[in-house]
Design an enzyme around this catalytic site. Sequence first.
Site, PDB file in Angstrom:
ATOM      1  N   TYR A  50       0.833  -1.204   0.000  1.00 36.13           N
ATOM      2  CA  TYR A  50       0.000   0.000   0.000  1.00 36.13           C
ATOM      3  C   TYR A  50       0.870   1.258   0.000  1.00 36.13           C
ATOM      4  CZ  TYR A  50      -4.065  -2.974   0.985  1.00 36.13           C
ATOM      5  OH  TYR A  50      -5.048  -3.933   0.925  1.00 36.13           O
ATOM      6  N   PRO A 215     -15.965  -2.383   0.873  1.00 33.82           N
ATOM      7  CA  PRO A 215     -17.396  -2.668   1.033  1.00 33.82           C
ATOM      8  C   PRO A 215     -18.331  -1.658   0.383  1.00 33.82           C
ATOM      9  CG  PRO A 215     -16.458  -1.809   3.074  1.00 33.82           C
ATOM     10  CD  PRO A 215     -15.308  -2.058   2.154  1.00 33.82           C
ATOM     11  N   PHE A 220     -14.900  -3.068 -10.241  1.00 35.89           N
ATOM     12  CA  PHE A 220     -13.548  -3.191  -9.696  1.00 35.89           C
ATOM     13  C   PHE A 220     -13.004  -1.777  -9.520  1.00 35.89           C
ATOM     14  CE2 PHE A 220      -8.951  -4.143  -9.702  1.00 35.89           C
ATOM     15  CZ  PHE A 220      -8.934  -5.057  -8.663  1.00 35.89           C
TER      16      PHE A 220
HETATM   17  N1  LIG Z   1      -7.288  -8.033   0.243  1.00 38.13           N
HETATM   18  C1  LIG Z   1      -7.428  -7.286  -0.829  1.00 38.13           C
HETATM   19  O1  LIG Z   1      -7.196  -7.733  -1.963  1.00 38.13           O
HETATM   20  C2  LIG Z   1      -7.858  -5.871  -0.669  1.00 38.13           C
HETATM   21  C3  LIG Z   1      -8.140  -5.090  -1.810  1.00 38.13           C
HETATM   22  C4  LIG Z   1      -8.544  -3.761  -1.631  1.00 38.13           C
HETATM   23  C5  LIG Z   1      -8.682  -3.233  -0.359  1.00 38.13           C
HETATM   24  N2  LIG Z   1      -8.374  -4.009   0.742  1.00 38.13           N
HETATM   25  C6  LIG Z   1      -8.537  -3.478   2.113  1.00 38.13           C
HETATM   26  O2  LIG Z   1      -9.843  -2.923   2.221  1.00 38.13           O
HETATM   27  C7  LIG Z   1      -9.752  -1.591   2.693  1.00 38.13           C
HETATM   28  C8  LIG Z   1     -10.899  -0.791   2.175  1.00 38.13           C
HETATM   29  O3  LIG Z   1     -10.802  -0.643   0.768  1.00 38.13           O
HETATM   30  P1  LIG Z   1     -11.406   0.623   0.031  1.00 38.13           P
HETATM   31  O4  LIG Z   1     -10.803   1.857   0.596  1.00 38.13           O
HETATM   32  O5  LIG Z   1     -11.330   0.358  -1.423  1.00 38.13           O
HETATM   33  O6  LIG Z   1     -12.927   0.474   0.510  1.00 38.13           O
HETATM   34  P2  LIG Z   1     -14.158   1.425   0.734  1.00 38.13           P
HETATM   35  O7  LIG Z   1     -14.308   1.630   2.190  1.00 38.13           O
HETATM   36  O8  LIG Z   1     -15.271   0.737   0.004  1.00 38.13           O
HETATM   37  O9  LIG Z   1     -13.860   2.800  -0.013  1.00 38.13           O
HETATM   38  C9  LIG Z   1     -13.320   3.888   0.651  1.00 38.13           C
HETATM   39  C10 LIG Z   1     -13.181   5.003  -0.357  1.00 38.13           C
HETATM   40  O10 LIG Z   1     -14.486   5.426  -0.761  1.00 38.13           O
HETATM   41  C11 LIG Z   1     -14.612   6.823  -0.521  1.00 38.13           C
HETATM   42  N3  LIG Z   1     -16.003   7.168  -0.181  1.00 38.13           N
HETATM   43  C12 LIG Z   1     -16.736   8.132  -0.820  1.00 38.13           C
HETATM   44  N4  LIG Z   1     -17.976   8.195  -0.316  1.00 38.13           N
HETATM   45  C13 LIG Z   1     -18.026   7.257   0.673  1.00 38.13           C
HETATM   46  C14 LIG Z   1     -19.054   6.873   1.560  1.00 38.13           C
HETATM   47  N5  LIG Z   1     -20.261   7.440   1.536  1.00 38.13           N
HETATM   48  N6  LIG Z   1     -18.805   5.891   2.443  1.00 38.13           N
HETATM   49  C15 LIG Z   1     -17.590   5.287   2.479  1.00 38.13           C
HETATM   50  N7  LIG Z   1     -16.563   5.609   1.662  1.00 38.13           N
HETATM   51  C16 LIG Z   1     -16.781   6.601   0.765  1.00 38.13           C
HETATM   52  C17 LIG Z   1     -13.657   7.102   0.602  1.00 38.13           C
HETATM   53  O11 LIG Z   1     -13.342   8.492   0.570  1.00 38.13           O
HETATM   54  P3  LIG Z   1     -13.173   9.326   1.949  1.00 38.13           P
HETATM   55  O12 LIG Z   1     -11.882   8.916   2.528  1.00 38.13           O
HETATM   56  O13 LIG Z   1     -13.193  10.734   1.463  1.00 38.13           O
HETATM   57  O14 LIG Z   1     -14.357   8.987   2.782  1.00 38.13           O
HETATM   58  C18 LIG Z   1     -12.494   6.208   0.236  1.00 38.13           C
HETATM   59  O15 LIG Z   1     -11.709   6.827  -0.771  1.00 38.13           O
HETATM   60  C19 LIG Z   1      -8.359  -1.113   2.241  1.00 38.13           C
HETATM   61  O16 LIG Z   1      -7.893  -0.032   3.008  1.00 38.13           O
HETATM   62  C20 LIG Z   1      -7.557  -2.358   2.461  1.00 38.13           C
HETATM   63  O17 LIG Z   1      -7.187  -2.438   3.816  1.00 38.13           O
HETATM   64  C21 LIG Z   1      -7.989  -5.309   0.592  1.00 38.13           C
END
Ligand SMILES: NC(=O)c1ccc[n+]([C@@H]2O[C@H](COP(=O)([O-])OP(=O)(O)OC[C@H]3O[C@@H](n4cnc5c(N)ncnc54)[C@H](OP(=O)(O)O)[C@@H]3O)[C@@H](O)[C@H]2O)c1
Length: 304
Positions: A50, A215, A220
Amino acid sequence: MKTVKFGTTNLDVASVILGCMRINNAENPVKVIETAVDNGITFFDHADIYGGGDCERIFADALAKTEIKRDDLFIQSKCGIVPGKMFDFSKEHIVSSVEGILKRLDTDYLDALLLHRPDTLVEPEEVAAAFDQLEQQGKVKYFGVSNQKPGQIELLKKYVKQPLVANQLQFGIMHTGMIDQGIHVNMTDAGSLDHDGEILEYSRLHDMTIQAWSPYQYGFFEGVFIGHEKFPELNKVLEELAEKYHSTPTGIASAWILRHPANMQVIAGTMNIQRIEEIAQASDIQMSREDWYRVYMAAGNILP
Ligand SMILES: NC(=O)c1ccc[n+]([C@@H]2O[C@H](COP(=O)([O-])OP(=O)(O)OC[C@H]3O[C@@H](n4cnc5c(N)ncnc54)[C@H](OP(=O)(O)O)[C@@H]3O)[C@@H](O)[C@H]2O)c1
């Protein structure tokens, strides 16, 4: 904060994890960590890749500026991806990757280490040797996997002696593959396709904790479905339920995941202080069965 049993261990861990993949974009990482912990999110997810290692460094620097004690946190990281080149589950790679992680996180140990994505060239004896060494040296307490299906986990388990406690998988309202195939059994429609080897049922049978990544995303990494004009019916239902359960659409989207009796964890990636609070508070919502299915169908899914 609702807690869940962590795999086959006796540990109760926070049902909401703060994912640190985007902490290199956080305006105020200190405030992000403090807000998470103040709201019961004591579990943090990282990966060696990351931000090219920056995310672990930024987290460690920020944590050092708080009063929070390392031992009060559950810090997890992942390894096994060499970006753009290959996957590498060799002993040498796993051990050296953990050395780098510990250095960047400025800690002596990881609470959990997950193998990030399956390596088709995996030699499970190598993984076993790496895990034994890391455990004996006190560098990793618990082990798990990410994006793996039952056959791959069973292959590892033939050689690895530590329990594999968690599997990180993409799951959310717009990523329901692992649920769809169980609902569309004995059908020939798209929902009946089993892409993941019945990973949901396998995880429940073997007490492996599913950690739901990204979530709030659809496709993708196409974007966030909350408030998106592409999903009017879903957002209408999320708004209504937010009012009913005194939460927000973001809160409802995570409560929907945590309502599943598989006892999953949600990995939220937001770096927004208010959203971190909303998501943490929503972990205590017990959504009704009717509402759960309503959300599922509002996302465009059908019941046979
Ligand atoms: N194992 C794997 O292959 C894998 C792959 C990807 C991710 N991960 C893990 O999963 C975690 C979460 O992934 P992610 O960041 O893609 O997931 P996410 O929680 O679905 O998305 C967060 C992103 O969405 C934005 N966002 C905009 N509106 C939102 C709302 N209403 N509610 C929530 N978020 C909003 C956030 O911006 P703001 O910050 O401005 O709110 C942030 O940039 C990563 O940090 C990592 O630890 C694991």
